[in-house]
Design a protein around this motif. Structure first.
Motif, PDB file in Angstrom:
ATOM      1  N   GLN A   1      33.386 -19.765  41.507  1.00 40.25           N
ATOM      2  CA  GLN A   1      32.377 -20.271  40.471  1.00 40.25           C
ATOM      3  C   GLN A   1      31.443 -20.294  40.325  1.00 40.25           C
ATOM      4  O   GLN A   1      30.192 -19.601  41.029  1.00 40.25           O
ATOM      5  N   GLY A   2      30.582 -20.799  38.738  1.00 40.85           N
ATOM      6  CA  GLY A   2      29.428 -20.446  38.844  1.00 40.85           C
ATOM      7  C   GLY A   2      29.033 -22.153  38.085  1.00 40.85           C
ATOM      8  O   GLY A   2      30.013 -22.373  37.027  1.00 40.85           O
TER       9      GLY A   2
ATOM     10  N   ILE B   1      23.098 -12.879  28.807  1.00 41.98           N
ATOM     11  CA  ILE B   1      21.369 -12.982  28.949  1.00 41.98           C
ATOM     12  C   ILE B   1      20.695 -12.335  30.275  1.00 41.98           C
ATOM     13  O   ILE B   1      19.556 -11.197  30.227  1.00 41.98           O
ATOM     14  N   GLY B   2      21.591 -12.382  30.898  1.00 39.62           N
ATOM     15  CA  GLY B   2      21.680 -11.931  32.106  1.00 39.62           C
ATOM     16  C   GLY B   2      22.370 -12.073  32.641  1.00 39.62           C
ATOM     17  O   GLY B   2      23.521 -12.515  32.836  1.00 39.62           O
ATOM     18  N   THR B   3      22.890 -10.621  34.262  1.00 42.44           N
ATOM     19  CA  THR B   3      23.300 -10.239  35.972  1.00 42.44           C
ATOM     20  C   THR B   3      22.676 -11.417  36.625  1.00 42.44           C
ATOM     21  O   THR B   3      22.081 -10.545  36.977  1.00 42.44           O
ATOM     22  N   PHE B   4      23.162 -12.528  37.621  1.00 41.45           N
ATOM     23  CA  PHE B   4      22.667 -12.766  39.177  1.00 41.45           C
ATOM     24  C   PHE B   4      23.365 -11.967  39.914  1.00 41.45           C
ATOM     25  O   PHE B   4      24.559 -11.358  40.210  1.00 41.45           O
ATOM     26  N   LEU B   5      22.411 -10.616  40.137  1.00 43.36           N
ATOM     27  CA  LEU B   5      22.887  -9.896  41.270  1.00 43.36           C
ATOM     28  C   LEU B   5      22.404 -10.191  42.719  1.00 43.36           C
ATOM     29  O   LEU B   5      21.571 -10.511  43.274  1.00 43.36           O
TER      30      LEU B   5
ATOM     31  N   GLY C   1      32.083 -10.079  41.207  1.00 40.92           N
ATOM     32  CA  GLY C   1      30.607 -10.528  42.538  1.00 40.92           C
ATOM     33  C   GLY C   1      29.441 -10.303  41.444  1.00 40.92           C
ATOM     34  O   GLY C   1      28.569 -10.753  41.876  1.00 40.92           O
ATOM     35  N   ASN C   2      29.558 -10.440  40.129  1.00 39.60           N
ATOM     36  CA  ASN C   2      28.735 -10.195  39.235  1.00 39.60           C
ATOM     37  C   ASN C   2      28.366 -11.989  38.504  1.00 39.60           C
ATOM     38  O   ASN C   2      28.267 -10.882  37.213  1.00 39.60           O
ATOM     39  N   PRO C   3      27.822 -12.643  38.808  1.00 42.66           N
ATOM     40  CA  PRO C   3      28.385 -14.084  37.670  1.00 42.66           C
ATOM     41  C   PRO C   3      27.120 -13.900  36.277  1.00 42.66           C
ATOM     42  O   PRO C   3      25.965 -12.463  37.257  1.00 42.66           O
ATOM     43  N   MET C   4      27.236 -14.021  35.380  1.00 47.08           N
ATOM     44  CA  MET C   4      26.591 -13.727  33.408  1.00 47.08           C
ATOM     45  C   MET C   4      26.224 -15.109  33.357  1.00 47.08           C
ATOM     46  O   MET C   4      27.247 -15.576  33.329  1.00 47.08           O
TER      47      MET C   4
ATOM     48  N   ILE D   1      20.174 -26.257  21.656  1.00 43.08           N
ATOM     49  CA  ILE D   1      20.716 -24.714  22.487  1.00 43.08           C
ATOM     50  C   ILE D   1      20.986 -24.690  24.047  1.00 43.08           C
ATOM     51  O   ILE D   1      21.205 -26.144  24.374  1.00 43.08           O
ATOM     52  N   TYR D   2      22.258 -23.915  23.982  1.00 41.93           N
ATOM     53  CA  TYR D   2      22.913 -24.167  25.574  1.00 41.93           C
ATOM     54  C   TYR D   2      23.290 -22.503  26.608  1.00 41.93           C
ATOM     55  O   TYR D   2      23.293 -22.184  24.921  1.00 41.93           O
ATOM     56  N   TYR D   3      23.901 -23.167  26.922  1.00 43.71           N
ATOM     57  CA  TYR D   3      24.342 -21.948  27.633  1.00 43.71           C
ATOM     58  C   TYR D   3      25.343 -21.489  28.436  1.00 43.71           C
ATOM     59  O   TYR D   3      25.946 -22.868  28.980  1.00 43.71           O
ATOM     60  N   MET D   4      26.497 -20.255  28.591  1.00 50.91           N
ATOM     61  CA  MET D   4      27.295 -20.246  29.336  1.00 50.91           C
ATOM     62  C   MET D   4      26.865 -19.334  31.269  1.00 50.91           C
ATOM     63  O   MET D   4      26.955 -18.225  30.346  1.00 50.91           O
ATOM     64  N   ILE D   5      27.910 -20.239  31.646  1.00 52.68           N
ATOM     65  CA  ILE D   5      27.691 -18.935  32.918  1.00 52.68           C
ATOM     66  C   ILE D   5      29.408 -18.611  33.360  1.00 52.68           C
ATOM     67  O   ILE D   5      30.168 -19.371  33.278  1.00 52.68           O
ATOM     68  N   SER D   6      29.448 -16.945  33.586  1.00 58.43           N
ATOM     69  CA  SER D   6      30.952 -16.570  33.981  1.00 58.43           C
ATOM     70  C   SER D   6      30.730 -16.488  35.705  1.00 58.43           C
ATOM     71  O   SER D   6      29.966 -15.368  35.412  1.00 58.43           O
TER      72      SER D   6
END
Length: 352
Positions: free
Chosen positions: A70-71, A58-62, A45-48, A35-40
């Motif tokens: 960058q993330g 999966i979710g948005t960091f608000l 202003g809302n990285p995912m 398993i692995y994940y991706m961040i954008s």
């Protein structure tokens, strides 16, 4: 008997959800069970956070109040770190989405990086032209406010320590932590710089042909890497500047491996360590081009984005790569044979 039909190239997956350009994407290391994940990062202003294999949201960091440039996901994938135009970097819990730390700055933060094996250390840089290290080992992630609720801990710039004081003359756009944890690399203007962490000194600087548009350390999970890979099983620094793609290897990422002068400008570059090819986003333009590592010949052209491709990242198993674009979307391209993720058979390739 008739000719065997050529397998149809796989269609890329498109990840929607962002409302503005996507300047940066990156993957987590490989977790157990592959398993692995991706961040954008996104200028909205809302990285995912997404599933790395399928692109599923999966979710948005608000919480940011400006563009996120960058993330990065921590080596243990329990935290996400984001660099923003709101003069902060933030650290988030990837399981709950909770904001853990606010790292204060005095100007726009453009770059952020974790070491290979430390999830409580961060390097930041941006328009202050200062490379800082934040050590979160001694920090408790949340504090309790008077109402009894947990709130994020704010860390002032004075609590960080600066590396290479006064060295940078332009904003820091990228930071890479080499496999050797004592070495940090920055991209600022047209110059790459290597820093020695124990002495806090700049040990090497190389001026490239133009402004650096992309600078990433490319690596495969240990279970997927081998001595026959590009770089001999070690991570490789991939850099795009002007019309040239540059590659450095070794524990300190300072042994020049190759450079390729192309016929067009390059906005981003990714490297397939096992498949021995590299992918670039053209500048100007909206296409990605795939080139052979051995001879630099063009192998494929990937069409589908409607804006420049600012970021290219390969998954930790090398079985796919993702492109982040000015058009606000992320596309995921299959890079293996057979079944993988949401793809059912077929061969890797592009579709017009």
């Amino acid at each position: 008997m008739g000719d065997v039909p050529t397998p149809r190239p796989c269609v890329p997956l498109t990840c929607h959800g962002h409302s503005r350009p996507v300047p940066h994407i990156s993957f987590s290391p490989l977790e157990k069970e592959e398993i692995y994940y991706m961040i954008s990062a996104c200028k909205d202003g809302n990285p995912m956070l997404r599933d790395g294999q399928t692109g599923d949201w999966i979710g948005t960091f608000l919480g940011h109040k400006g563009a996120v440039w960058q993330g990065r996901l921590s080596p243990d994938a329990t935290a996400a770190a984001t660099a923003s135009a709101d003069f902060t970097a933030k650290v988030w819990d990837t399981h709950t989405g909770e904001l853990l730390f606010v790292l204060q700055h005095d100007h726009i933060v453009r770059a952020i990086a974790y070491p290979f094996d430390q999830s409580r250390m961060l390097a930041t840089g941006g328009f202050e032209k200062k490379l800082r290290i934040f050590d979160l080992h001694e920090q408790v992630a949340t504090s309790i406010n008077p109402e009894g609720a947990a709130s994020p801990v704010t860390i002032a710039t004075s609590q960080a320590f600066e590396i290479g004081e006064g060295v940078h003359t332009q904003p820091i756009k990228f930071i890479v932590w080499a496999k050797d944890p004592s070495v940090l690399i920055t991209a600022s203007g047209d110059t790459l710089r290597w820093f020695d962490l124990p002495t806090r000194q700049c040990t090497r600087a190389i001026k490239l042909e133009a402004e650096i548009k992309s600078c990433e350390l490319v690596s495969l999970a240990p279970s997927h890497s081998s001595p026959t890979d590009i770089g001999g099983g070690q991570p490789v620094l991939a850099v795009a500047a002007g019309k040239t793609a540059y590659f450095w290897g070794g524990l300190k990422a300072q042994d020049e491996l190759k450079q390729f002068k192309l016929t067009h400008g390059i906005a981003s570059v990714g490297l397939d360590l096992k498949g021995k090819k590299f992918v670039v986003g053209e500048d100007p333009g909206t296409w990605a081009h795939v080139y052979s590592w051995e001879d630099g010949k063009e192998l494929d052209v990937l069409k589908g984005h409607h804006g420049p491709i600012w970021s290219i990242a390969f998954s930790p198993d090398g079985n796919l790569y993702a492109t982040g674009s000015e058009d606000g979307t992320i596309k995921m391209w299959k890079n293996c044979e057979g079944f993988y993720g949401l793809w059912r058979g077929g061969v890797s390739g592009s579709t017009d």
